[in-house]
Motif scaffolding. Sequence first.
Motif, PDB file in Angstrom:
ATOM      1  N   GLU B 197      62.541  38.721  46.532  1.00  0.00           N
ATOM      2  CA  GLU B 197      63.386  39.698  47.226  1.00  0.00           C
ATOM      3  C   GLU B 197      62.823  41.096  47.083  1.00  0.00           C
ATOM      4  O   GLU B 197      62.803  41.882  48.023  1.00  0.00           O
ATOM      5  CB  GLU B 197      64.806  39.655  46.649  1.00  0.00           C
ATOM      6  CG  GLU B 197      65.734  38.783  47.468  1.00  0.00           C
ATOM      7  CD  GLU B 197      67.070  38.588  46.769  1.00  0.00           C
ATOM      8  OE1 GLU B 197      67.673  39.598  46.373  1.00  0.00           O
ATOM      9  OE2 GLU B 197      67.473  37.423  46.589  1.00  0.00           O
ATOM     10  N   ALA B 198      62.344  41.411  45.863  1.00  0.00           N
ATOM     11  CA  ALA B 198      61.772  42.737  45.618  1.00  0.00           C
ATOM     12  C   ALA B 198      60.573  42.965  46.530  1.00  0.00           C
ATOM     13  O   ALA B 198      60.425  44.048  47.110  1.00  0.00           O
ATOM     14  CB  ALA B 198      61.348  42.868  44.153  1.00  0.00           C
ATOM     15  N   ALA B 199      59.735  41.929  46.686  1.00  0.00           N
ATOM     16  CA  ALA B 199      58.567  42.063  47.554  1.00  0.00           C
ATOM     17  C   ALA B 199      59.013  42.342  48.987  1.00  0.00           C
ATOM     18  O   ALA B 199      58.454  43.206  49.667  1.00  0.00           O
ATOM     19  CB  ALA B 199      57.723  40.796  47.488  1.00  0.00           C
ATOM     20  N   ARG B 200      60.057  41.616  49.407  1.00  0.00           N
ATOM     21  CA  ARG B 200      60.528  41.810  50.771  1.00  0.00           C
ATOM     22  C   ARG B 200      61.116  43.225  50.947  1.00  0.00           C
ATOM     23  O   ARG B 200      60.858  43.899  51.927  1.00  0.00           O
ATOM     24  CB  ARG B 200      61.578  40.747  51.116  1.00  0.00           C
ATOM     25  CG  ARG B 200      61.644  40.503  52.622  1.00  0.00           C
ATOM     26  CD  ARG B 200      62.852  39.682  53.001  1.00  0.00           C
ATOM     27  NE  ARG B 200      62.930  38.442  52.226  1.00  0.00           N
ATOM     28  CZ  ARG B 200      64.059  37.744  52.085  1.00  0.00           C
ATOM     29  NH1 ARG B 200      65.183  38.178  52.632  1.00  0.00           N
ATOM     30  NH2 ARG B 200      64.077  36.642  51.384  1.00  0.00           N
ATOM     31  N   ASP B 201      61.896  43.648  49.950  1.00  0.00           N
ATOM     32  CA  ASP B 201      62.487  44.983  50.004  1.00  0.00           C
ATOM     33  C   ASP B 201      61.417  46.058  50.041  1.00  0.00           C
ATOM     34  O   ASP B 201      61.580  47.103  50.654  1.00  0.00           O
ATOM     35  CB  ASP B 201      63.396  45.219  48.784  1.00  0.00           C
ATOM     36  CG  ASP B 201      64.637  44.366  48.878  1.00  0.00           C
ATOM     37  OD1 ASP B 201      64.882  43.795  49.966  1.00  0.00           O
ATOM     38  OD2 ASP B 201      65.355  44.247  47.861  1.00  0.00           O
ATOM     39  N   ALA B 202      60.299  45.799  49.350  1.00  0.00           N
ATOM     40  CA  ALA B 202      59.223  46.777  49.318  1.00  0.00           C
ATOM     41  C   ALA B 202      58.398  46.732  50.595  1.00  0.00           C
ATOM     42  O   ALA B 202      57.408  47.434  50.730  1.00  0.00           O
ATOM     43  CB  ALA B 202      58.334  46.558  48.095  1.00  0.00           C
ATOM     44  N   GLN B 208      52.143  38.336  52.970  1.00  0.00           N
ATOM     45  CA  GLN B 208      51.777  39.160  51.810  1.00  0.00           C
ATOM     46  C   GLN B 208      52.500  38.699  50.554  1.00  0.00           C
ATOM     47  O   GLN B 208      51.920  38.668  49.476  1.00  0.00           O
ATOM     48  CB  GLN B 208      52.101  40.629  52.087  1.00  0.00           C
ATOM     49  CG  GLN B 208      51.059  41.307  52.962  1.00  0.00           C
ATOM     50  CD  GLN B 208      51.457  42.702  53.358  1.00  0.00           C
ATOM     51  OE1 GLN B 208      52.639  42.972  53.615  1.00  0.00           O
ATOM     52  NE2 GLN B 208      50.498  43.602  53.405  1.00  0.00           N
ATOM     53  N   THR B 209      53.783  38.343  50.712  1.00  0.00           N
ATOM     54  CA  THR B 209      54.530  37.841  49.557  1.00  0.00           C
ATOM     55  C   THR B 209      53.868  36.593  49.009  1.00  0.00           C
ATOM     56  O   THR B 209      53.673  36.441  47.800  1.00  0.00           O
ATOM     57  CB  THR B 209      55.982  37.498  49.968  1.00  0.00           C
ATOM     58  OG1 THR B 209      56.486  38.555  50.751  1.00  0.00           O
ATOM     59  CG2 THR B 209      56.847  37.279  48.763  1.00  0.00           C
TER      60      THR B 209
END
Lengths: 299, 295
Positions: B197-202, B208-209
């Motif tokens: 989720e953090a990767a998506r939020d960023a 890329q995730t």
Amino acid sequence: MDEGRPRSFYLLAAFFAAYVLFLYGPMIAIFVLSFQGPDGGLTFPMNGVSLAWFAKLWSGTGIVDIGAAFLRSLKLGLVVMILTVVISVLAGLAFRRRFPGSAVLFYVAIASLIVPSIVTSLGIGLEFRLIDEVVKHLAERWGWTHIAATYTTAMGLFTSGLGAHLTWTLPFGLLIMFAIFNRFDPRYEEAARDLGATRWQTFRFVVLPIILPSVVGIGLFGFTLSWDEIARSSQAIGSVNTLPLDLQGLTTTVTTPDIYALGTVTSAVSFLVIGLALYTIRAIGTRRDRHGSDAGRGV
Amino acid sequence: MTPSTLTRHMTAWAQATPMAAVFFFFFIVPLALVVMVSFWDYNDYEMIPTFSGRGYTETFEGCLTRLPEMCTMFKTYTKTVKLAAMVWVLTLVIGFTVAYFLAFHVRSKTWQIALSLVCTIPFWTSNVIRMIAWIPLLGRNGLINQGLTGVGLVDRPVEWLLFSEFSVVLALVHLFTFFMVIPIFNSMIRIDHALIEAARDAGATGWQTLRHVVIPLCKPGIVIGSIFVITIVMGDFVTVGVMGGQQIASAGKVVQTHLDALQFPVAAANAVVLLGVTLVIIAALSRLVDVRKEL
């Protein structure tokens, strides 16, 4: 939160379905073909439907004494299963805390898993050949005429063959034990000890019942690995063959569907064993749930 | 060492002894014997316990004298490594994708267990049976050839489908992909979903995730699965034998051929080489993955 499935889900689901089809397709083909009519061949189309090939298998006329190989494999598998469970559980208990030599034993177990099977098998074969040489030599030298005259070999199903199978099943058993004790809550044992249980009682009435389903899993694993083992048995089994070794030999000579019938029967045995094991695991779970707490009943 | 730790160690030793004994008698001693016998001499019917390099000179016969032409042994190993590489890439790609689907896209626990079980069931059937199961599909009169000629794509049945390198790779992938799925799946379910989720939020794309979060975190699973698959393929002689129609040479098959001829020292020398090559590949593999992590 429910935002529907992304497109990647459907792509991956399709991929997964293709993989499952890839896994099952060939198997289903031979299960179907084992019911081939008496005049049918090794490939489709089906030439009628019959149990002829099973009958041929059963009467033992088709393939060299497959029944005996079947029984040998079954016996060996059961012995391997029991030994794998006992030895793995014992070692698993030892490995709960570091002890001098634990790292070495662990690496040896891993090595046993990754050294090519044919190398291990060759080594065991050589070991027993040398043992035979030594025994014969000593018998002649010390005049044990009886032994010198009758001794043939120490190699056999339950000596070299059993050892070869254990080098394959034990590493898996040990790894499963690691997984079990990683999740084990030691407070249960402490509680038992506080209540005055001896170490044996703690193991027998607290630890064992908790880990029992996974231990059944180890047995299951041991049996199926042994039941299907070829590479390690190949040089270490002695004069008689196990079922998979016979099967392997048959692939080059048999040209009728009785080999498919044999495949169907051996698969049925595997499914039966797995089914029994899963049933046992479930039964243990249900029994535990039904009994609930046995506090105050003593042991 | 206090008395109590000593007692504890004694107990642990006693518990570990059966396992240690099995590995000592059926793994350590046999391995040592393989190395020892590889330096023995032999004649047509028995091995002779005198030091000799004959096992190795015979194994590497022509490797130096016939340069630049490749000797048999070198050809066999090139072929085996190629085989292992092909099977490795295929099982890795298929295994990773299957594990990814099971770990991230199947949401309920029940479905996860059910689908894993579906993948496990074929493993309860004998490997040899799973190999010969390809015959009715790939054979000259098999389903695939019937289909191809039926549609009119080819006039004559395709011969290279069975008893060829193709069928060997196919069977190995069929048999061993699941050994890749299990460890990778195991790594994946331990990944904290908050990280994704953090990767998506960023602002990371799905790709890329996958590339920068999921794959690095699956590394242990990938390495374990790879080691398992590669060592199996390197030493395999059963699948290569059955699916290659006993015509294809591989490192494991060569050992078996010498054993059938009762040339134990040559077989042992070959086994030592096989063991060495396998260990080098495993070492290189774990190094390779470690280096990636450092970058």
